[in-house]
Design a protein around this motif. Structure first.
Motif, mmCIF file in Angstrom:
data_model
loop_
_atom_site.group_PDB
_atom_site.id
_atom_site.type_symbol
_atom_site.label_atom_id
_atom_site.label_comp_id
_atom_site.label_asym_id
_atom_site.label_seq_id
_atom_site.Cartn_x
_atom_site.Cartn_y
_atom_site.Cartn_z
ATOM 1 N N ASP A 1 0.845 -1.193 0.000
ATOM 2 C CA ASP A 1 0.000 0.000 0.000
ATOM 3 C C ASP A 1 0.889 1.255 0.000
ATOM 4 N N ALA A 2 0.660 2.140 -0.954
ATOM 5 C CA ALA A 2 1.469 3.356 -1.049
ATOM 6 C C ALA A 2 1.290 4.258 0.165
ATOM 7 N N ALA A 3 0.200 4.051 0.918
ATOM 8 C CA ALA A 3 -0.050 4.864 2.109
ATOM 9 C C ALA A 3 0.515 4.221 3.377
ATOM 10 N N LEU A 4 1.363 3.202 3.227
ATOM 11 C CA LEU A 4 1.945 2.486 4.370
ATOM 12 C C LEU A 4 2.590 3.462 5.355
ATOM 13 N N THR A 5 2.424 3.202 6.644
ATOM 14 C CA THR A 5 3.049 4.031 7.675
ATOM 15 C C THR A 5 3.817 3.155 8.650
ATOM 16 N N LEU A 6 4.715 3.782 9.386
ATOM 17 C CA LEU A 6 5.468 3.115 10.443
ATOM 18 C C LEU A 6 4.704 3.347 11.749
ATOM 19 N N GLU A 7 4.200 2.257 12.346
ATOM 20 C CA GLU A 7 3.360 2.361 13.529
ATOM 21 C C GLU A 7 4.174 2.463 14.812
ATOM 22 N N SER A 8 5.324 1.783 14.842
ATOM 23 C CA SER A 8 6.189 1.880 16.021
ATOM 24 C C SER A 8 7.621 1.585 15.639
ATOM 25 N N ALA A 9 8.570 2.170 16.381
ATOM 26 C CA ALA A 9 10.002 1.946 16.187
ATOM 27 C C ALA A 9 10.635 1.865 17.563
ATOM 28 N N THR A 10 11.148 0.682 17.908
ATOM 29 C CA THR A 10 11.679 0.451 19.251
ATOM 30 C C THR A 10 13.133 0.017 19.165
ATOM 31 N N PRO A 11 14.071 0.809 19.660
ATOM 32 C CA PRO A 11 15.482 0.380 19.649
ATOM 33 C C PRO A 11 15.693 -0.791 20.598
ATOM 34 N N ILE A 12 16.464 -1.792 20.143
ATOM 35 C CA ILE A 12 16.776 -2.960 20.968
ATOM 36 C C ILE A 12 18.186 -2.832 21.536
ATOM 37 N N ASP A 13 19.136 -2.560 20.675
ATOM 38 C CA ASP A 13 20.504 -2.288 21.090
ATOM 39 C C ASP A 13 21.130 -1.398 20.022
ATOM 40 N N GLU A 14 22.450 -1.283 20.032
ATOM 41 C CA GLU A 14 23.118 -0.380 19.099
ATOM 42 C C GLU A 14 22.859 -0.725 17.641
ATOM 43 N N HIS A 15 22.631 -2.018 17.353
ATOM 44 C CA HIS A 15 22.537 -2.461 15.966
ATOM 45 C C HIS A 15 21.163 -2.999 15.579
ATOM 46 N N HIS A 16 20.202 -2.987 16.462
ATOM 47 C CA HIS A 16 18.903 -3.590 16.151
ATOM 48 C C HIS A 16 17.757 -2.698 16.617
ATOM 49 N N ALA A 17 16.660 -2.746 15.832
ATOM 50 C CA ALA A 17 15.437 -2.030 16.192
ATOM 51 C C ALA A 17 14.248 -2.829 15.678
ATOM 52 N N THR A 18 13.173 -2.860 16.474
ATOM 53 C CA THR A 18 11.950 -3.541 16.076
ATOM 54 C C THR A 18 11.006 -2.524 15.455
ATOM 55 N N LEU A 19 10.544 -2.817 14.245
ATOM 56 C CA LEU A 19 9.664 -1.922 13.503
ATOM 57 C C LEU A 19 8.333 -2.605 13.257
ATOM 58 N N ALA A 20 7.255 -1.851 13.395
ATOM 59 C CA ALA A 20 5.920 -2.353 13.094
ATOM 60 C C ALA A 20 5.279 -1.432 12.072
ATOM 61 N N PHE A 21 4.661 -2.023 11.054
ATOM 62 C CA PHE A 21 4.085 -1.266 9.948
ATOM 63 C C PHE A 21 2.564 -1.368 9.952
ATOM 64 N N SER A 22 1.940 -0.457 9.232
ATOM 65 C CA SER A 22 0.476 -0.402 9.210
ATOM 66 C C SER A 22 -0.158 -1.575 8.480
ATOM 67 N N ASP A 23 0.616 -2.346 7.721
ATOM 68 C CA ASP A 23 0.065 -3.535 7.068
ATOM 69 C C ASP A 23 0.101 -4.758 7.975
ATOM 70 N N GLY A 24 0.523 -4.573 9.247
ATOM 71 C CA GLY A 24 0.550 -5.662 10.212
ATOM 72 C C GLY A 24 1.897 -6.349 10.325
ATOM 73 N N HIS A 25 2.838 -6.028 9.442
ATOM 74 C CA HIS A 25 4.152 -6.672 9.509
ATOM 75 C C HIS A 25 4.971 -6.068 10.641
ATOM 76 N N ARG A 26 5.665 -6.954 11.375
ATOM 77 C CA ARG A 26 6.500 -6.525 12.490
ATOM 78 C C ARG A 26 7.758 -7.388 12.498
ATOM 79 N N GLU A 27 8.920 -6.765 12.607
ATOM 80 C CA GLU A 27 10.155 -7.537 12.679
ATOM 81 C C GLU A 27 11.274 -6.703 13.283
ATOM 82 N N THR A 28 12.323 -7.409 13.703
ATOM 83 C CA THR A 28 13.509 -6.741 14.231
ATOM 84 C C THR A 28 14.546 -6.648 13.120
ATOM 85 N N TYR A 29 14.931 -5.427 12.794
ATOM 86 C CA TYR A 29 15.888 -5.159 11.721
ATOM 87 C C TYR A 29 17.303 -5.088 12.282
ATOM 88 N N ASP A 30 18.225 -5.653 11.512
ATOM 89 C CA ASP A 30 19.648 -5.456 11.791
ATOM 90 C C ASP A 30 20.075 -4.206 11.027
#
Length: 377
Positions: free
Chosen positions: A57-86
């Motif tokens: 969806d072109a209107a996708l938004t970032l619902e939450s951004a939570t830092p885990i440590d220096e190199h990782h953050a958990t991101l949740a998107f408006s399409d329901g996808h959630r994951e921890t990014y390196d």
């Protein structure tokens, strides 16, 4: 020189900001979502997506951004996808570094030991093969010696370095004196520096020439690096250089059964505008239709280009002996030949073309194989 990329995580409102030492930029949720690292989103071996990123969806938004440590953050998107990014993987992509050797412009002073290899060792020793590939990617050509002179051996060599490209000349072609040949290469006359087949689309990326017999004193092979020459041309005539880089010219090939025509610029550039080679063949090109002043400027620029290509300061010249084969980037490294007397003896070469990406693929495969061995060790 690589740029260090840092990411700043903002929880409210949720965002990731890229700080590369210049102007901070907020990363689009679409850009982040497409670069998912989740195992259920990517095929493990190929890293190809298991979903259609164009359908996000072109209107996708970032619902939450939570830092885990220096190199990782958990991101949740408006399409329901959630994951921890390196975040290091994102930085590596933005960094743009590559394991491929960078092109090094050269002139006549280049030490030929850097580009000469024993074919038998290339064939049998992966480390030597990798070194030869690195030399090709760095200098745009290499010369193999000890190549058997039996017919069609060139196809084995070509297949070792990439993928043989068939043209109207066949899978490979013969080069020897033929007064009725459909190309000047088949005569004994001198050939100035040129690229092969600039009239073809696409232009053959790599050329191989294998000497089977050479009983003449003339017929010396010549090679010149267009990247080095273009540095000089740009310094001398920036306006003319710009014309050769931006205005297409017509290239045409005609024989009894074929006519091939295309239009392309004489200076070839990558997506960033950096020169990667030329399309150059004075026998086959035609001036574009410009006003008289620009026509003269264009002509003077291509004239100077030809003078520099023939300048001994830029050109390497050598006899390609029986059992030797040269492999070169057809756009970057121009090739030519001095004239010879066909009455002195027989001179017979075979040639073929490869697609451009072959050596890069072979080099990457050898690096992956080496990395796998090191991981096991």
């Amino acid at each position: 020189m690589s740029v260090r990329h840092a990411f700043v995580i903002h929880e409210q409102p949720p965002s990731i900001v890229l700080d590369d030492g210049e102007r901070p930029r907020e990363l689009s949720p679409l850009w982040l979502r497409e670069r998912t690292q989740a195992p259920d989103q990517l095929e493990p071996m190929t890293q190809q997506r298991l979903f259609d990123s164009h359908a996000i969806d072109a209107a996708l938004t970032l619902e939450s951004a939570t830092p885990i440590d220096e190199h990782h953050a958990t991101l949740a998107f408006s399409d329901g996808h959630r994951e921890t990014y390196d975040l290091r993987r994102l930085a590596a992509e933005l960094d743009g570094t590559t394991r491929f050797p960078a092109a090094e412009p050269w002139d006549a002073s280049l030490d030929q030991a850097h580009v000469r290899f024993d074919w038998r060792r290339v064939l049998e020793e992966p480390n030597v093969f990798r070194t030869s590939l690195e030399a090709y990617l760095r200098y745009g050509y290499l010369i193999l010696h000890g190549v058997p002179t039996d017919p069609e051996r060139i196809l084995q060599v070509g297949g070792h370095y990439g993928y043989v490209k068939e043209t109207n000349f066949g899978r490979y072609f013969e080069v020897y004196s033929r007064p009725s040949g459909n190309d000047l290469a088949y005569r004994s006359v001198a050939l100035g520096p040129h690229t092969d087949n600039p009239y073809r689309n696409p232009v053959p990326g790599i050329q191989l020439l294998h000497c089977l017999v050479n009983e003449t004193r003339g017929g010396l092979s010549t090679l010149v690096d267009s990247l080095k020459v273009l540095e000089r041309l740009r310094e001398e005539t920036p306006e003319g250089y710009a014309l050769l880089k931006t205005l297409p010219v017509r290239f045409r090939f005609i024989d009894a059964g074929t006519e091939l025509v295309t239009h392309r610029t004489m200076i070839q550039s990558d997506d960033d505008g950096h020169p990667t080679g030329v399309h150059y063949s004075p026998r086959l090109d035609a001036l574009p239709l410009l006003c008289d002043a620009q026509t003269r400027l264009f002509h003077r620029a291509r004239q100077r280009l030809g003078e520099l290509f023939s300048d001994p300061a830029y050109q390497v010249r050598f006899a390609l002996e029986a059992g030797e084969l040269m492999l070169f980037d057809n756009s970057r490294v121009l090739h030519g030949r001095t004239g010879y007397d066909a009455n002195e003896g027989h001179r017979h070469l075979q040639g073929c073309y490869l697609d451009t990406d072959g050596p890069r693929e072979r080099f990457a495969s050898l690096l992956k194989h080496r990395d796998s061995i090191e991981e096991v060790a």
